[in-house]
Design a protein around this motif. Sequence first.
Motif, PDB file in Angstrom:
ATOM      1  N   SER A 152     -56.974  17.317   0.625  1.00 54.32           N
ATOM      2  CA  SER A 152     -57.876  16.911   1.701  1.00 54.32           C
ATOM      3  C   SER A 152     -57.245  17.028   3.085  1.00 54.32           C
ATOM      4  N   GLY A 153     -55.900  17.001   3.135  1.00 54.41           N
ATOM      5  CA  GLY A 153     -55.217  16.970   4.420  1.00 54.41           C
ATOM      6  C   GLY A 153     -55.143  15.579   5.019  1.00 54.41           C
ATOM      7  N   ASP A 154     -55.696  14.579   4.325  1.00 53.90           N
ATOM      8  CA  ASP A 154     -55.681  13.205   4.824  1.00 53.90           C
ATOM      9  C   ASP A 154     -54.282  12.609   4.698  1.00 53.90           C
ATOM     10  N   TYR A 155     -53.954  11.697   5.609  1.00 48.99           N
ATOM     11  CA  TYR A 155     -52.685  10.982   5.535  1.00 48.99           C
ATOM     12  C   TYR A 155     -52.890   9.713   4.720  1.00 48.99           C
ATOM     13  N   ALA A 156     -52.102   9.568   3.678  1.00 51.51           N
ATOM     14  CA  ALA A 156     -52.297   8.497   2.705  1.00 51.51           C
ATOM     15  C   ALA A 156     -51.439   7.270   2.974  1.00 51.51           C
ATOM     16  N   ALA A 157     -50.264   7.457   3.545  1.00 53.32           N
ATOM     17  CA  ALA A 157     -49.317   6.353   3.681  1.00 53.32           C
ATOM     18  C   ALA A 157     -48.335   6.662   4.798  1.00 53.32           C
ATOM     19  N   THR A 158     -47.656   5.622   5.240  1.00 56.32           N
ATOM     20  CA  THR A 158     -46.658   5.802   6.291  1.00 56.32           C
ATOM     21  C   THR A 158     -45.616   4.690   6.211  1.00 56.32           C
ATOM     22  N   THR A 159     -44.472   4.937   6.790  1.00 57.08           N
ATOM     23  CA  THR A 159     -43.437   3.920   6.971  1.00 57.08           C
ATOM     24  C   THR A 159     -42.543   4.347   8.124  1.00 57.08           C
ATOM     25  N   ARG A 160     -41.726   3.409   8.591  1.00 55.53           N
ATOM     26  CA  ARG A 160     -40.797   3.743   9.657  1.00 55.53           C
ATOM     27  C   ARG A 160     -39.443   3.105   9.375  1.00 55.53           C
ATOM     28  N   LEU A 161     -38.410   3.704   9.945  1.00 56.23           N
ATOM     29  CA  LEU A 161     -37.059   3.169   9.896  1.00 56.23           C
ATOM     30  C   LEU A 161     -36.643   2.882  11.330  1.00 56.23           C
ATOM     31  N   ILE A 162     -36.473   1.600  11.647  1.00 60.06           N
ATOM     32  CA  ILE A 162     -36.038   1.211  12.995  1.00 60.06           C
ATOM     33  C   ILE A 162     -34.526   1.363  13.073  1.00 60.06           C
ATOM     34  N   LEU A 163     -34.082   2.233  13.948  1.00 53.51           N
ATOM     35  CA  LEU A 163     -32.651   2.541  14.065  1.00 53.51           C
ATOM     36  C   LEU A 163     -31.958   1.542  14.989  1.00 53.51           C
ATOM     37  N   PRO A 164     -30.636   1.413  14.851  1.00 54.24           N
ATOM     38  CA  PRO A 164     -29.888   0.517  15.745  1.00 54.24           C
ATOM     39  C   PRO A 164     -29.873   1.062  17.159  1.00 54.24           C
ATOM     40  N   ASP A 165     -29.777   0.150  18.092  1.00 55.08           N
ATOM     41  CA  ASP A 165     -29.627   0.527  19.491  1.00 55.08           C
ATOM     42  C   ASP A 165     -28.151   0.817  19.735  1.00 55.08           C
ATOM     43  N   LEU A 166     -27.798   2.079  19.903  1.00 55.17           N
ATOM     44  CA  LEU A 166     -26.389   2.464  20.024  1.00 55.17           C
ATOM     45  C   LEU A 166     -25.781   2.023  21.348  1.00 55.17           C
ATOM     46  N   VAL A 167     -26.615   1.820  22.367  1.00 47.35           N
ATOM     47  CA  VAL A 167     -26.118   1.342  23.659  1.00 47.35           C
ATOM     48  C   VAL A 167     -25.863  -0.156  23.601  1.00 47.35           C
ATOM     49  N   PHE A 168     -26.733  -0.875  22.901  1.00 45.79           N
ATOM     50  CA  PHE A 168     -26.624  -2.333  22.780  1.00 45.79           C
ATOM     51  C   PHE A 168     -26.721  -2.696  21.293  1.00 45.79           C
ATOM     52  N   PRO A 169     -25.620  -2.506  20.523  1.00 47.59           N
ATOM     53  CA  PRO A 169     -25.649  -2.689  19.068  1.00 47.59           C
ATOM     54  C   PRO A 169     -26.067  -4.079  18.618  1.00 47.59           C
ATOM     55  N   GLU A 170     -25.862  -5.076  19.473  1.00 47.81           N
ATOM     56  CA  GLU A 170     -26.209  -6.445  19.093  1.00 47.81           C
ATOM     57  C   GLU A 170     -27.691  -6.755  19.289  1.00 47.81           C
ATOM     58  N   LYS A 171     -28.451  -5.810  19.812  1.00 52.69           N
ATOM     59  CA  LYS A 171     -29.886  -6.038  19.983  1.00 52.69           C
ATOM     60  C   LYS A 171     -30.508  -6.356  18.627  1.00 52.69           C
ATOM     61  N   PRO A 172     -31.214  -7.476  18.516  1.00 49.67           N
ATOM     62  CA  PRO A 172     -31.740  -7.884  17.209  1.00 49.67           C
ATOM     63  C   PRO A 172     -32.858  -6.987  16.710  1.00 49.67           C
ATOM     64  N   PHE A 173     -32.894  -6.822  15.397  1.00 50.70           N
ATOM     65  CA  PHE A 173     -34.003  -6.151  14.745  1.00 50.70           C
ATOM     66  C   PHE A 173     -35.167  -7.143  14.614  1.00 50.70           C
ATOM     67  N   PRO A 174     -36.378  -6.661  14.361  1.00 44.40           N
ATOM     68  CA  PRO A 174     -37.514  -7.580  14.191  1.00 44.40           C
ATOM     69  C   PRO A 174     -37.262  -8.656  13.150  1.00 44.40           C
ATOM     70  N   ILE A 175     -36.611  -8.299  12.043  1.00 41.15           N
ATOM     71  CA  ILE A 175     -36.347  -9.274  10.986  1.00 41.15           C
ATOM     72  C   ILE A 175     -35.470 -10.412  11.507  1.00 41.15           C
ATOM     73  N   GLU A 176     -34.556 -10.102  12.441  1.00 40.69           N
ATOM     74  CA  GLU A 176     -33.670 -11.131  12.990  1.00 40.69           C
ATOM     75  C   GLU A 176     -34.396 -12.005  14.007  1.00 40.69           C
ATOM     76  N   VAL A 177     -35.423 -11.467  14.628  1.00 39.59           N
ATOM     77  CA  VAL A 177     -36.218 -12.228  15.592  1.00 39.59           C
ATOM     78  C   VAL A 177     -37.189 -13.168  14.876  1.00 39.59           C
ATOM     79  N   ASN A 178     -37.774 -12.682  13.784  1.00 37.23           N
ATOM     80  CA  ASN A 178     -38.876 -13.401  13.142  1.00 37.23           C
ATOM     81  C   ASN A 178     -38.484 -14.187  11.890  1.00 37.23           C
TER      82      ASN A 178
END
Length: 243
Positions: free
Chosen positions: A66-92
């Motif tokens: 069909s050409g339809d998009y069925a699913a998606t995901t993302r990988l949030i990468l570390p901030d290389l300039v500010f490595p201590e910047k929290p990920f969403p999991i650390e915030v929430n």
Amino acid sequence: MIDAFNQYFEMVPALSNELKQEVFKLRYQVYCLEIAGYKPEDYPDKMEYDEYDQHAVHYLIRHRKSGDYAATTRLILPDLVFPEKPFPIEVNCKIDNIELMRQINRSNLAEASRFCISKAFKRRKNEPNTLVAINEDYCESQGYFSLLERRALPHMSFALITCLIRSCYENNIEYLFGTLEPAWFRFLSSAGVHFIKIGPLLDYHGERWPCIIKIKDLVESIANENNQLWEMLSEKGDYKFFK
């Protein structure tokens, strides 16, 4: 498993702006309309995105016929300039496994999120209101998919994990954060994917455990317990840290 899946679906890295827009539109469809976790009025352009998408790797799964998009995901990468910047999991979430976290180089740490499958590709009982497909019982497909295509649908969640592993390999990521619903945590454990809980269960878009896993441990465990799944997650051993 991977050959059967690839016959009907394709894992697509969302590298262009056009494909990223498809990611955001699919996320709006799932999170705002199907799951009703977010308010549609907060996304007037009918695309769901946030600040973390600027430094994330995105994948789509496309239905070949069909050409339809069925699913998606993302990988949030570390901030290389500010490595201590929290990920969403650390915030929430509350992270209380401090000893484990101190052993991890944050430049090799990322977070998996926005892991979702369109309702149209959940053709099994009890799945329409879930983000991932984990139920074993089929219901009628009402003619949308062929029998062979329906047999590939249960592999959709593992295909998304394959996308995440590929993203980790390509970005030198060794550890993966994630928040898992209790049923999804149990299902992955039964399949040989053993996340480590790093904090208490909390209400974060539903009850979830904050977890972490070392990619090498994930793959070695799967290799020992389920060869077909190992072939899918490693794309038949294409990644050197799988060998």
